[in-house]
Scaffold this active site. Structure first.
Site, PDB file in Angstrom:
ATOM      1  CD  GLU A   1      -8.564   2.023   7.067  1.00 12.83           C
ATOM      2  OE1 GLU A   1      -8.476   1.103   7.908  1.00 12.83           O
ATOM      3  OE2 GLU A   1      -8.058   3.150   7.248  1.00 12.83           O
TER       4      GLU A   1
ATOM      5  CG  ASN B   1      -8.911   0.000  11.365  1.00  8.98           C
ATOM      6  OD1 ASN B   1      -7.913  -0.680  11.118  1.00  8.98           O
ATOM      7  ND2 ASN B   1      -9.282   1.017  10.615  1.00  8.98           N
TER       8      ASN B   1
ATOM      9  CG  HIS C   1      -5.796  -1.223   8.622  1.00  3.37           C
ATOM     10  ND1 HIS C   1      -5.715   0.148   8.753  1.00  3.37           N
ATOM     11  CD2 HIS C   1      -4.580  -1.694   9.019  1.00  3.37           C
ATOM     12  CE1 HIS C   1      -4.523   0.483   9.181  1.00  3.37           C
ATOM     13  NE2 HIS C   1      -3.813  -0.610   9.367  1.00  3.37           N
TER      14      HIS C   1
ATOM     15  CG  ASP D   1      -0.247  -0.130   2.564  1.00  2.00           C
ATOM     16  OD1 ASP D   1       0.987   0.034   2.619  1.00  2.00           O
ATOM     17  OD2 ASP D   1      -0.934  -0.385   3.567  1.00  2.00           O
TER      18      ASP D   1
HETATM   19  P1  PGA Z   1       2.062  -0.792  13.069  1.00  2.00           P
HETATM   20  O1  PGA Z   1       1.149  -0.782  11.726  1.00  2.00           O
HETATM   21  O2  PGA Z   1       3.007  -1.927  12.935  1.00  2.00           O
HETATM   22  O3  PGA Z   1       2.753   0.538  13.022  1.00  2.00           O
HETATM   23  O4  PGA Z   1       1.105  -0.924  14.203  1.00  2.00           O
HETATM   24  C1  PGA Z   1       0.489  -1.925  11.325  1.00  2.00           C
HETATM   25  C2  PGA Z   1      -0.625  -1.572  10.354  1.00  2.00           C
HETATM   26  O5  PGA Z   1      -1.323  -0.571  10.571  1.00  2.00           O
HETATM   27  O6  PGA Z   1      -0.794  -2.313   9.381  1.00  2.00           O
END
Ligand code: PGA
Length: 222
Positions: free
Chosen positions: A121, A114, A116, A49
């Site tokens: 999302e 959340n 995702h 992404d």
């Molecule tokens: P993080 O991000 O490792 O910074 O928690 C993970 C994500 O949001 O996919």
């Protein structure tokens, strides 16, 4: 597991996530490369992404993250262009390029608070494809530090879809921290649902979750 996947298919493409969680993993891969036990010069790393509507390489973008935290001599590190004038076209051709080159041998993922996966999302369908998405506030907040303030975090992102991710031959999900405990429980033990995008990963035959104790703390079957 990442090293094994690269050793067994050195010319393959692998999908890699950004975020705080994989930083230690990438440092260890870099250490192994320096020590001579890992070679990635035939392997292509692909972002899963990227933010949209922002100049390429802006601090906080995934391109900037990889420049900083993935100090390995991959054959290429491919990231959708965050400055693309038509992000919908940009991410569609990025995904098509991955498919045309044989797909992803391995896709490493993180999950958000959340639930995702990549920028899929809540509301993302099992059959969703690469596309532009509106980012939830909780996702934008997670990146506020890196962008230098919430106001600077783009509102839109480009992401591989759930269906694209499930086409990778193997999946690894890296999760750490108490803030992810509910998302981990819902993804692994709750009903499969578009409200919990990570729950779709259960449709894959070869998915490995690597979860620390805090993130695993709400699982009922340990
Ligand atoms: P993080 O991000 O490792 O910074 O928690 C993970 C994500 O949001 O996919």
């Amino acid at each position: 597991m990442i090293c094994d996947a690269i050793a067994s298919a050195p010319d393959a493409q692998i999908g890699l996530p950004t975020g705080d969680t994989p930083i230690g993993t990438y440092a260890e891969l870099a250490r192994r490369e320096r020590a001579g036990s890992l070679r990635v010069d035939r392997t292509t790393a692909c972002a899963i992404d990227e933010f949209a509507d922002v100049k390429r390489g802006t601090p906080g973008t995934n391109a900037a993250f990889f420049a900083l935290h993935l100090p390995l001599a991959f054959r290429a590190v491919q990231v959708p262009g965050s400055n693309a004038p038509d992000p919908e076209l940009e991410i569609a051709s990025f995904a098509e390029g991955i498919r045309a080159a044989g797909g992803l041998e391995l896709c490493v993922l993180g999950i958000g608070r959340n639930a995702h996966v990549a920028f899929n999302e809540p509301g993302s369908r099992l059959d969703s494809r690469a596309r532009v998405v509106d980012l939830e506030l909780v996702s934008r907040e997670a990146h506020a530090g890196a962008f230098g303030g919430l106001a600077r975090v783009p509102h839109r992102g480009m992401t591989l879809g759930i269906a694209d991710i499930l086409e990778a031959r193997k999946l690894i999900v890296l999760v750490q921290g108490q803030s992810k405990a509910r998302a981990v429980r819902d993804a692994i033990e709750g009903p499969e649902s578009e409200l919990v995008p990570a729950s779709w990963l259960r449709a894959h035959a070869e998915v490995t979750w690597i979860v620390d104790r805090a993130a695993a703390s709400m699982l009922s079957h340990k």
